[in-house]
Design a protein around this motif. Structure first.
Motif, PDB file in Angstrom:
ATOM      1  N   GLU A  59       0.799  -1.222   0.000  1.00  0.00           N
ATOM      2  CA  GLU A  59       0.000   0.000   0.000  1.00  0.00           C
ATOM      3  C   GLU A  59       0.833   1.275   0.000  1.00  0.00           C
ATOM      4  OE1 GLU A  59      -3.288   0.120   2.784  1.00  0.00           O
ATOM      5  OE2 GLU A  59      -3.824  -1.909   2.110  1.00  0.00           O
ATOM      6  N   ASP A  60       1.866   1.288   0.825  1.00  0.00           N
ATOM      7  CA  ASP A  60       2.663   2.507   0.973  1.00  0.00           C
ATOM      8  C   ASP A  60       3.857   2.474   0.017  1.00  0.00           C
ATOM      9  OD1 ASP A  60       4.192   4.636   1.749  1.00  0.00           O
ATOM     10  OD2 ASP A  60       4.402   4.016   3.844  1.00  0.00           O
ATOM     11  N   THR A  61       3.801   3.332  -0.999  1.00  0.00           N
ATOM     12  CA  THR A  61       4.863   3.306  -2.017  1.00  0.00           C
ATOM     13  C   THR A  61       6.189   3.892  -1.497  1.00  0.00           C
ATOM     14  OG1 THR A  61       4.177   5.425  -2.930  1.00  0.00           O
ATOM     15  CG2 THR A  61       3.229   3.462  -3.953  1.00  0.00           C
ATOM     16  N   ALA A  62       6.158   4.481  -0.301  1.00  0.00           N
ATOM     17  CA  ALA A  62       7.409   5.019   0.275  1.00  0.00           C
ATOM     18  C   ALA A  62       8.019   4.034   1.269  1.00  0.00           C
ATOM     19  CB  ALA A  62       7.121   6.349   0.973  1.00  0.00           C
ATOM     20  N   SER A  63       7.378   2.872   1.425  1.00  0.00           N
ATOM     21  CA  SER A  63       7.806   1.940   2.471  1.00  0.00           C
ATOM     22  C   SER A  63       8.979   1.062   2.064  1.00  0.00           C
ATOM     23  CB  SER A  63       6.629   1.037   2.862  1.00  0.00           C
ATOM     24  OG  SER A  63       6.284   0.207   1.766  1.00  0.00           O
ATOM     25  N   GLU A  64       9.562   0.460   3.078  1.00  0.00           N
ATOM     26  CA  GLU A  64      10.630  -0.527   2.912  1.00  0.00           C
ATOM     27  C   GLU A  64      10.102  -1.726   2.108  1.00  0.00           C
ATOM     28  OE1 GLU A  64      14.600  -1.447   4.613  1.00  0.00           O
ATOM     29  OE2 GLU A  64      13.414   0.367   4.583  1.00  0.00           O
ATOM     30  N   ASP A  65       8.858  -2.113   2.403  1.00  0.00           N
ATOM     31  CA  ASP A  65       8.235  -3.243   1.696  1.00  0.00           C
ATOM     32  C   ASP A  65       8.171  -2.997   0.190  1.00  0.00           C
ATOM     33  OD1 ASP A  65       7.853  -4.537   4.051  1.00  0.00           O
ATOM     34  OD2 ASP A  65       5.679  -4.235   4.153  1.00  0.00           O
ATOM     35  N   PHE A  66       7.917  -1.753  -0.169  1.00  0.00           N
ATOM     36  CA  PHE A  66       7.844  -1.422  -1.594  1.00  0.00           C
ATOM     37  C   PHE A  66       9.215  -1.671  -2.233  1.00  0.00           C
ATOM     38  CE2 PHE A  66       7.848   1.247  -5.369  1.00  0.00           C
ATOM     39  CZ  PHE A  66       6.573   1.077  -5.878  1.00  0.00           C
ATOM     40  N   GLY A  67      10.244  -1.191  -1.586  1.00  0.00           N
ATOM     41  CA  GLY A  67      11.609  -1.400  -2.092  1.00  0.00           C
ATOM     42  C   GLY A  67      11.955  -2.878  -2.205  1.00  0.00           C
ATOM     43  N   ASP A  68      11.553  -3.649  -1.196  1.00  0.00           N
ATOM     44  CA  ASP A  68      11.824  -5.097  -1.226  1.00  0.00           C
ATOM     45  C   ASP A  68      11.082  -5.773  -2.381  1.00  0.00           C
ATOM     46  OD1 ASP A  68      13.358  -4.763   1.021  1.00  0.00           O
ATOM     47  OD2 ASP A  68      11.856  -5.546   2.427  1.00  0.00           O
ATOM     48  N   ALA A  69       9.830  -5.340  -2.592  1.00  0.00           N
ATOM     49  CA  ALA A  69       9.031  -5.933  -3.672  1.00  0.00           C
ATOM     50  C   ALA A  69       9.607  -5.556  -5.044  1.00  0.00           C
ATOM     51  CB  ALA A  69       7.575  -5.492  -3.557  1.00  0.00           C
ATOM     52  N   VAL A  70      10.123  -4.348  -5.163  1.00  0.00           N
ATOM     53  CA  VAL A  70      10.764  -3.936  -6.424  1.00  0.00           C
ATOM     54  C   VAL A  70      11.999  -4.801  -6.664  1.00  0.00           C
ATOM     55  CG1 VAL A  70      12.055  -2.089  -7.586  1.00  0.00           C
ATOM     56  CG2 VAL A  70       9.912  -1.556  -6.426  1.00  0.00           C
ATOM     57  N   GLU A  71      12.730  -5.072  -5.594  1.00  0.00           N
ATOM     58  CA  GLU A  71      13.940  -5.885  -5.738  1.00  0.00           C
ATOM     59  C   GLU A  71      13.592  -7.316  -6.198  1.00  0.00           C
ATOM     60  OE1 GLU A  71      16.557  -5.899  -2.336  1.00  0.00           O
ATOM     61  OE2 GLU A  71      17.753  -7.513  -3.227  1.00  0.00           O
ATOM     62  N   ALA A  72      12.542  -7.879  -5.596  1.00  0.00           N
ATOM     63  CA  ALA A  72      12.127  -9.241  -5.985  1.00  0.00           C
ATOM     64  C   ALA A  72      11.687  -9.279  -7.451  1.00  0.00           C
ATOM     65  CB  ALA A  72      10.993  -9.716  -5.076  1.00  0.00           C
ATOM     66  N   LEU A  73      10.972  -8.255  -7.875  1.00  0.00           N
ATOM     67  CA  LEU A  73      10.526  -8.209  -9.272  1.00  0.00           C
ATOM     68  C   LEU A  73      11.729  -8.021 -10.202  1.00  0.00           C
ATOM     69  CD1 LEU A  73       8.319  -8.184 -11.435  1.00  0.00           C
ATOM     70  CD2 LEU A  73       7.985  -5.744 -10.992  1.00  0.00           C
ATOM     71  N   THR A  74      12.657  -7.175  -9.804  1.00  0.00           N
ATOM     72  CA  THR A  74      13.861  -6.957 -10.625  1.00  0.00           C
ATOM     73  C   THR A  74      14.590  -8.273 -10.863  1.00  0.00           C
ATOM     74  OG1 THR A  74      14.124  -4.749  -9.670  1.00  0.00           O
ATOM     75  CG2 THR A  74      16.048  -5.665 -10.780  1.00  0.00           C
TER      76      THR A  74
END
Ligand code: FE2
Ligand code: FE2
Length: 176
Positions: free
Chosen positions: A97-112
């Motif tokens: 939900e929060d695009t500024a969160s740590e979770d967002f960064g982690d999810a971007v890394e997994a997708l990358t």
């Protein structure tokens, strides 16, 4: 970049059309890592184009390449399996939900990770034989079908969280 900036080619050599999208994915992944960008907008754009591209590959490109003996059926299946992994990682990103969160960064890394691996392998194992073993007319014909299906899916909002969830669930049921 916004949704309307997604190129909508109508024809071309299928290998070149696919490569152009791969480079677009890399640009978008780069932008979505940047905290100063409109991450929510980039995320939905990325989701739409990733899903439209992969579904159009599965529907027309892989079967066409199998038919011309450029690739084997198992190469196509392997690639489809990688699309499923990308969709799972994509769903993880869409659900943050929060695009500024740590979770967002982690999810971007997994997708990358999932995406980089797939682009490398698809370019090596599928597009290389398509370049050398398929005639120009067939590549143009596949390009046209790929482009039309991709465009149809983009218009159908194929990257919505609901649709990505449906794709992930269908792939899981298929693997069971
Ligand atoms: Fe691709
Ligand atoms: Fe692919």
């Amino acid at each position: 970049m916004t949704q309307t900036d997604i190129p909508r080619p109508e024809s071309g050599d299928v290998v070149e059309l696919i490569i152009d999208d791969h480079r677009l994915f890399e640009r978008l992944m780069h932008q979505v890592r940047d905290e100063t960008q409109d991450r929510a907008g980039l995320r939905s754009m990325l989701s739409n184009i990733l899903v439209a591209h992969a579904e159009a590959e599965e529907k027309y490109v892989y079967p066409g390449l199998v038919k011309t003996d450029a690739i084997e059926g198992e190469d196509a299946e392997h690639s489809e399996h990688e699309h499923h992994e990308i969709n799972e990682a994509l769903l993880g990103l869409l659900e943050v939900e929060d695009t500024a969160s740590e979770d967002f960064g982690d999810a971007v890394e997994a997708l990358t990770k999932a995406l980089t691996h797939h682009l490398y392998e698809e370019e090596r194992e599928i597009l290389n034989p398509a370049r050398t073993d398929v005639d120009t007319a067939t590549k143009a014909e596949l390009g046209e079908k790929f482009a039309a299906e991709r465009s149809r899916l983009l218009d159908a909002d194929c990257g919505s969280v609901d649709n990505v969830r449906t794709l992930v669930e269908a792939a899981k049921a298929e693997d069971d």
